[in-house]
Structures are given as structure tokens and as C-alpha cells.
Design a protein around this motif. Structure first.
Motif, mmCIF file in Angstrom:
data_model
loop_
_atom_site.group_PDB
_atom_site.id
_atom_site.type_symbol
_atom_site.label_atom_id
_atom_site.label_comp_id
_atom_site.label_asym_id
_atom_site.label_seq_id
_atom_site.Cartn_x
_atom_site.Cartn_y
_atom_site.Cartn_z
ATOM 1 N N LEU A 171 0.806 -1.213 0.000
ATOM 2 C CA LEU A 171 0.000 0.000 0.000
ATOM 3 C C LEU A 171 0.846 1.272 0.000
ATOM 4 C CD1 LEU A 171 -2.839 -1.029 2.476
ATOM 5 C CD2 LEU A 171 -2.992 -0.817 -0.009
ATOM 6 N N ILE A 172 2.018 1.215 0.650
ATOM 7 C CA ILE A 172 2.826 2.431 0.718
ATOM 8 C C ILE A 172 3.843 2.516 -0.425
ATOM 9 C CG2 ILE A 172 2.596 2.533 3.223
ATOM 10 C CD1 ILE A 172 5.473 1.557 3.460
ATOM 11 N N ALA A 173 4.120 1.389 -1.110
ATOM 12 C CA ALA A 173 5.125 1.415 -2.175
ATOM 13 C C ALA A 173 4.791 2.424 -3.278
ATOM 14 C CB ALA A 173 5.305 0.012 -2.763
ATOM 15 N N PRO A 174 3.528 2.466 -3.761
ATOM 16 C CA PRO A 174 3.235 3.448 -4.821
ATOM 17 C C PRO A 174 3.420 4.890 -4.405
ATOM 18 C CG PRO A 174 1.546 1.735 -4.750
ATOM 19 C CD PRO A 174 2.390 1.568 -3.527
ATOM 20 N N LEU A 175 3.460 5.152 -3.075
ATOM 21 C CA LEU A 175 3.672 6.523 -2.625
ATOM 22 C C LEU A 175 5.071 7.017 -2.973
ATOM 23 C CD1 LEU A 175 1.979 6.431 0.910
ATOM 24 C CD2 LEU A 175 1.020 7.265 -1.241
ATOM 25 N N GLY A 176 5.966 6.057 -3.295
ATOM 26 C CA GLY A 176 7.317 6.470 -3.678
ATOM 27 C C GLY A 176 7.316 7.379 -4.892
ATOM 28 N N GLY A 177 6.356 7.161 -5.800
ATOM 29 C CA GLY A 177 6.266 8.027 -6.963
ATOM 30 C C GLY A 177 5.833 9.437 -6.623
ATOM 31 N N LEU A 178 5.169 9.601 -5.462
ATOM 32 C CA LEU A 178 4.714 10.923 -5.062
ATOM 33 C C LEU A 178 5.793 11.704 -4.323
ATOM 34 C CD1 LEU A 178 1.124 10.032 -3.768
ATOM 35 C CD2 LEU A 178 1.777 10.867 -6.029
ATOM 36 N N ILE A 179 6.699 10.984 -3.641
ATOM 37 C CA ILE A 179 7.734 11.675 -2.873
ATOM 38 C C ILE A 179 9.072 11.677 -3.603
ATOM 39 C CG2 ILE A 179 6.625 11.091 -0.695
ATOM 40 C CD1 ILE A 179 8.618 8.865 -0.315
ATOM 41 N N LYS A 180 9.117 11.076 -4.787
ATOM 42 C CA LYS A 180 10.356 11.046 -5.567
ATOM 43 C C LYS A 180 10.728 12.461 -5.993
ATOM 44 C CE LYS A 180 12.280 9.172 -9.860
ATOM 45 N NZ LYS A 180 11.979 8.354 -11.056
ATOM 46 N N ASN A 181 11.994 12.777 -5.900
ATOM 47 C CA ASN A 181 12.486 14.084 -6.311
ATOM 48 C C ASN A 181 12.356 14.225 -7.821
ATOM 49 O OD1 ASN A 181 13.780 16.460 -6.790
ATOM 50 N ND2 ASN A 181 15.752 15.849 -5.898
ATOM 51 N N PRO A 182 11.487 15.122 -8.317
ATOM 52 C CA PRO A 182 11.294 15.220 -9.761
ATOM 53 C C PRO A 182 12.498 15.782 -10.496
ATOM 54 C CG PRO A 182 10.138 16.994 -8.647
ATOM 55 C CD PRO A 182 10.651 16.077 -7.566
ATOM 56 N N SER A 183 13.433 16.390 -9.758
ATOM 57 C CA SER A 183 14.605 16.980 -10.391
ATOM 58 C C SER A 183 15.784 16.013 -10.454
ATOM 59 C CB SER A 183 15.014 18.255 -9.639
ATOM 60 O OG SER A 183 13.972 19.208 -9.662
#
Length: 370
Positions: free
Chosen positions: A196-208
Motif C-alpha cells: 500500500l505504501i510502495a506506490p507513494l514512492g512516486g509521489l515523494i520522488k524528487n522530480p529533479s
């Protein structure tokens, strides 16, 4: 207004109202409650709560064949739920690491086409196994009780007896002695939580990180190819024509940020051309190459009018002048289209000299750092 209520747990059984949260708290001191066993507290709380037990069907006999079989079934389902959840995490995190990289491609039959359905199937299996295991655990291993209860205001007495009831429920569940189910529950809980928390990695990933918004797949020596993969030579186009080209990399014709317009200028356009400062040598002969992504909202700009040297974006009618370094001359766009520096290789085909020196597409908040 006068209240007459003789139910235990409201006014202590009196015919007149008592103090707020009175009743059982007046009948039993905290010391007396602390001296009672959990079972006694459970029964006492039920009596004061006005609970009438109609029927009790006990669970399976501890250590019986029926209980062992049910424990194995429930433990297996919980373990399968955990395995499915961990498999989800492996597929999600492993793509591009120890599994094939995931790239969306239209009509693909490779791992890219299976990636999203596989994630959905594994997540669905995890919750299905968990749900079925929970149902079987409730039906086959827990005692079943039919009771009727009247509600009343809570009190300290209620909190103590309710706590005893909850502890009694845990005791009746048999989890302390059914180690297989306990371990499978812990395994499943870890898997489901991670899933459940793994997909949250895409939200907190540094976009830069790695500058994904400021770079494309164009690089020094990468050929300019058509949608069918054929390379382009000088002379393949008529003066005044435009052709959309892509980088000669796997899946290059599906990259949303790499589409480029290769334009061959007419002699009159060459005479009027005023390149942007520092980009005077970005073209090759009478050829220039500009990003096909509008700098206003990211729409494709490929409506070319050679008589006026204008490229039109069909979404919001921004217009760019090819002879002025693709400078915007009409519409909401405020930045010129980025220009791709080009040359030819030893075989006479067009190649890029480097990536775009600026970010393609619409403006974003930290674009100026590129």
C-alpha cells in the motif's frame, strides 16, 4: 420532566434519576472491579449493559482435527495474501532494476504490456486471499454468539467491562496458541502494508533527480529518423517543407518530448533568417530543427505555412516565426521553440550534435535552473 428507568447501568436501578455517569460506578468501586477476573468482568458488564445471550455456539475443540484443518486453511490464505503483496512490491520496484524496464508502448506484447495488469492482478489477489482468509477464520475458528443488547450512556464501569470484553474476544480468538495464523498474519500484514505504501514512492520522488524534465533522448550522434525508422539525408526534402523526426533510439517515435520538426528553408527564408543569439550554428545548410512541443501548453505544433514562415499551434493559436529562431509572434506562448543543433554523420545522414540546450514544452516552476 421526570425520568423513570429501572434498567441496570442507567441510574443504578433506582426509580429516580441519578448523577451523570452514575449507576454501576456507584455500585462497584475501582478496587472491587480490579479484583474481579476477566470472565467475571465480562459477565458483569453484559448484565449491566442489558445484554441477553440467546445462543452460543463454541468454536472447534482446541487441538482437534477440525481446528488444525481450519488453522492450516486460514494460515495458507493469509500467507498467499502476503506473498501476492510482496510479489506486487517486487514487480513495482524491480522494473528497470532486475526486471525489464517498463515503457508504455501502443500494442506492445512485452513486459511493458504486462506491467500494469500484473500489478493490478497481484494487488487483487492479495486482498482476495486476505478477505477469504478472514471470512474462514471468523466462520470456522471463532465462537458464535447471538445476543440482544440495550444501549445506555457510558461510564468508567463501562470502560472497564468493555475492555474486559475486548480482551476476552482476543482470548477466544485463540491467536495466542494458533501460532501458524499469528505468523501468517504478521507476514501478510507486512506485505499488505508495503504494497500500500510502495506506490507513494512516486509521489515523494524528487522530480529533479537526473533532470528528467530538462533532458530528452537526443544526444550527440543520434540520427534523425522518420516515424518508420528510416534516416533522413539533406536533399530528401523540398525547400519550404517540414518533416517530423524522432531520435534513433528504441521507442524513439513514442517519446512525448523528443518529437522534432525538421524544416528546409527556402532561399528567401534563409536571406531573412535571424538565429537566436548563441545558436547561429545550430542549423545545417538550409535545414533547421525545432521542438514540436508548444511552449505554452505542450500541444503539438506542426501546422507550417511556408509563405509566411509561421508554425501554428492548433490548440491556442500560438504562432512562431521560423526565420526568427521560432520566436512567438502571436498567441499565448511567450518562449521560442527550442532548437536542436544538427549536422550530418560520415554516411551523410542527419544527426544531433547534442540534446536541446533548454527544456522543451511548457514552463514549470523551477525551469530556470536548467
Amino acid at each position: 420532566m421526570t425520568t423513570h428507568d429501572t434498567r441496570p447501568g442507567t441510574t443504578g436501578g433506582a426509580d429516580t434519576p441519578g448523577p451523570l455517569h452514575g449507576g454501576p460506578d456507584d455500585d462497584h468501586t475501582p478496587e472491587q472491579l480490579a479484583a474481579l477476573s476477566r470472565e467475571d468482568l465480562d459477565r458483569l458488564g453484559a448484565r449491566y449493559d442489558g445484554v441477553e445471550i440467546l445462543h452460543v455456539e463454541p468454536g472447534p475443540e482446541p487441538g482437534s482435527a477440525m481446528e488444525k484443518r481450519a488453522v492450516r486453511q486460514v494460515g495458507l490464505l493469509f500467507a498467499l495474501a502476503g506473498l501476492s503483496a510482496f510479489a506486487f512490491c517486487v514487480v513495482y520496484a524491480g522494473a528497470g532494476w532486475f526486471l525489464p524496464d517498463w515503457q508504455w508502448e501502443l500494442g506492445s506484447s512485452t513486459f511493458s504490456a504486462l506491467y500494469t495488469p500484473l500489478l493490478g492482478a497481484l494487488m487483487g489477489l492479495a486482498f482476495t486471499f486476505f478477505g477469504v482468509g478472514l471470512v474462514l477464520y471468523t466462520k470456522k475458528l471463532l465462537p458464535h454468539e447471538t445476543a440482544v443488547q440495550d444501549k445506555h450512556d457510558g461510564s468508567h464501569f463501562d470502560r472497564v467491562t468493555t475492555g474486559a470484553t475486548l480482551v476476552g474476544g482476543l482470548h477466544n480468538s485463540g491467536l495466542k496458541r494458533r501460532k501458524l495464523i499469528t505468523r501468517s498474519l504478521l507476514f501478510m500484514g507486512g506485505g499488505l502494508g508495503l504494497m500500500l505504501i510502495a506506490p507513494l514512492g512516486g509521489l515523494i520522488k524528487n522530480p529533479s533527480r537526473g533532470n528528467p524534465l530538462g533532458t530528452t533522448d537526443w544526444a550527440e550522434g543520434v540520427r534523425l529518423v522518420r516515424d518508420d525508422g528510416t534516416p533522413v539525408r539533406p536533399g530528401d526534402q523540398e525547400p519550404g517543407s517540414l518533416e517530423t523526426v524522432f531520435p534513433a533510439v528504441p521507442g524513439g517515435n513514442h517519446l512525448t518530448d523528443a518529437a522534432t520538426m525538421l524544416i528546409r528553408l527556402r532561399p528567401s527564408q534563409q536571406d531573412q533568417a535571424v538565429p537566436r543569439q548563441g545558436q547561429e550554428d545550430f542549423g545545417y545548410g538550409d535545414y533547421v530543427a525545432y521542438s514540436k512541443i508548444c511552449t505554452h501548453a505542450g500541444c503539438p505544433v506542426s501546422l507550417y505555412e511556408q509563405e509566411t514562415s509561421r508554425i501554428l499551434c492548433p490548440c491556442h493559436q500560438s504562432q512562431f516565426d521560423v526565420t526568427q529562431g521560432a520566436k512567438p509572434i502571436f498567441g499565448p506562448a511567450t518562449r521560442s521553440l527550442p532548437q536542436l543543433p544538427i549536422t550530418v554523420d560520415d554516411e551523410g545522414f542527419f544527426v544531433a550534435r547534442s540534446d536541446y540546450i533548454e527544456a522543451v514544452g511548457p514552463t514549470y516552476w523551477n525551469r530556470e535552473r536548467i
